[in-house]
Design an enzyme around this catalytic site. Structure first.
Site, PDB file in Angstrom:
ATOM      1  N   HIS A 180      -5.396   5.490 -77.214  1.00 41.83           N
ATOM      2  CA  HIS A 180      -5.747   6.543 -78.171  1.00 41.83           C
ATOM      3  C   HIS A 180      -4.558   6.866 -79.083  1.00 41.83           C
ATOM      4  CE1 HIS A 180      -9.590   7.224 -76.353  1.00 41.83           C
ATOM      5  NE2 HIS A 180      -9.108   7.713 -75.219  1.00 41.83           N
TER       6      HIS A 180
ATOM      7  N   HIS B 210      -4.692   4.016 -70.869  1.00 39.17           N
ATOM      8  CA  HIS B 210      -5.863   4.459 -71.630  1.00 39.17           C
ATOM      9  C   HIS B 210      -5.442   5.412 -72.757  1.00 39.17           C
ATOM     10  CE1 HIS B 210     -10.182   5.623 -71.993  1.00 39.17           C
ATOM     11  NE2 HIS B 210      -9.662   6.782 -72.373  1.00 39.17           N
ATOM     12  N   GLU B 211      -4.594   6.377 -72.420  1.00 38.11           N
ATOM     13  CA  GLU B 211      -4.155   7.357 -73.419  1.00 38.11           C
ATOM     14  C   GLU B 211      -3.236   6.721 -74.460  1.00 38.11           C
ATOM     15  OE1 GLU B 211      -5.391  10.284 -73.746  1.00 38.11           O
ATOM     16  OE2 GLU B 211      -6.603  10.083 -71.927  1.00 38.11           O
TER      17      GLU B 211
END
Length: 318
Positions: A30, A26-27
């Site tokens: 980003h 998920h990170e």
């Protein structure tokens, strides 16, 4: 006790690994989106807490924390982390502003990467497959409870169910063409079961029941009190039990007892519970050979009903 503790630890580690993988991916979403849109990236870390390792590459500090949970990406133009990590050395006022579109792209990149990870695992399961218990996929009846609706309707162990309430079935459990779901969905007073028995196709009508529940309990669904067929494979033989004395082994397959076939381990358990003082002769398949093994059930320590001291492999053959 030790095996249960080991199983708990194994499951806990699996949960931690999967949770960390989900957060890190998920990170990364980003992080890559921020790089693409030209945002200033202060740092990228796996796990929280005091870093046990860190290194700065091209102005980005990469770190590995001491608390093995989660991860983060520092994007001061998007979400300052002063509240969590204290005042930073960087003067954020000197950073150029970013557009609303940049913020949206970076914000949704994380969920998109999480979705891609889920699709990746789904593709693996679709290609490789996943473990399926024999009892889940069969439509053959393994055991019928005495005096239950199925027994009163004439259903027998070994019957292969073709249709329930006019609906074709291809599995016992689940919500897609399953025996149990067709029973739950039925509305008439009786449910017609189309079965195959001894090369003949029969239709038998069964009157389902609903178990009584209290006001705070979930309402029960229609039941006919029968179980799917399942190969009776011995998973474990407990020491100092009749099964151990009879030299039953892990992996032995029970094909019958007292001269009659067995379609589910439940049948043997039920027979022993009501005939505990009788010797039962098990027909066992072992190494390609069929042998007869007499076993005398008895009440084991801390038990109330007779047993022979075995546990079953619930996965069946599949």
């Amino acid at each position: 006790m030790f095996s249960q503790a080991l199983r708990f630890v194994t499951i806990l580690l699996e949960v931690i690994i999967l949770f960390n993988l989900l957060i890190v991916v998920h990170e990364i979403g980003h992080f890559l989106a921020a790089r693409w849109r030209g945002l200033f990236i202060e740092g990228f870390g796996v796990w929280f807490g005091k870093p046990v390792w860190k290194k700065t590459v091209n102005g980005v500090q990469y770190s590995l924390g001491s608390i093995p949970f989660g991860g983060f990406v520092k994007l001061p133009q998007l979400a300052p982390m002063d509240v969590i990590e204290g005042k930073a050395d960087l003067d954020r006022a000197t950073l150029p502003p970013i557009s609303a579109l940049d913020k949206i792209i970076v914000a949704i990149a994380g969920p998109i990467f999480s979705l891609l990870l889920a699709l990746f695992f789904a593709a693996i399961v679709w290609v490789v497959g996943h473990p399926v218990a024999e009892s889940d996929m069969t439509t053959t009846i393994g055991y019928v409870e005495r005096d239950g609706p199925a027994a009163k309707g004439g259903l027998l162990p070994g019957d292969k169910i073709l249709e329930v309430d006019g609906r074709p079935v291809s599995r016992f459990f689940g919500m897609n063409k399953s025996v149990t779901w067709a029973i739950v969905r039925s509305e008439e007073e009786t449910i017609p079961f189309k079965i195959e028995r001894a090369a003949q196709v029969l239709t038998l009508n069964v009157t389902p029941i609903k178990s009584e529940t209290r006001g705070w309990q979930r309402k029960s669904t229609r039941q006919v009190m029968m179980y799917p067929a399942e190969t009776a494979i011995i998973e474990k033989v407990q020491p100092d039990t009749p099964a151990a004395a009879a030299q039953l082994r892990h992996g032995d397959v029970l094909t019958g007892f007292n001269g009659r076939p067995i379609w589910s381990p439940v049948a043997l358990v039920d027979f022993i519970s009501t005939h505990g003082n009788e010797t039962v002769t098990l027909q066992v398949s072992r190494g390609g050979q069929s042998i007869n093994v007499p076993v005398q059930p008895r009440i084991l320590p801390n038990e109330k009903t007779p047993r022979i001291g075995i546990s079953w492999d619930s996965s069946g053959k599949m």
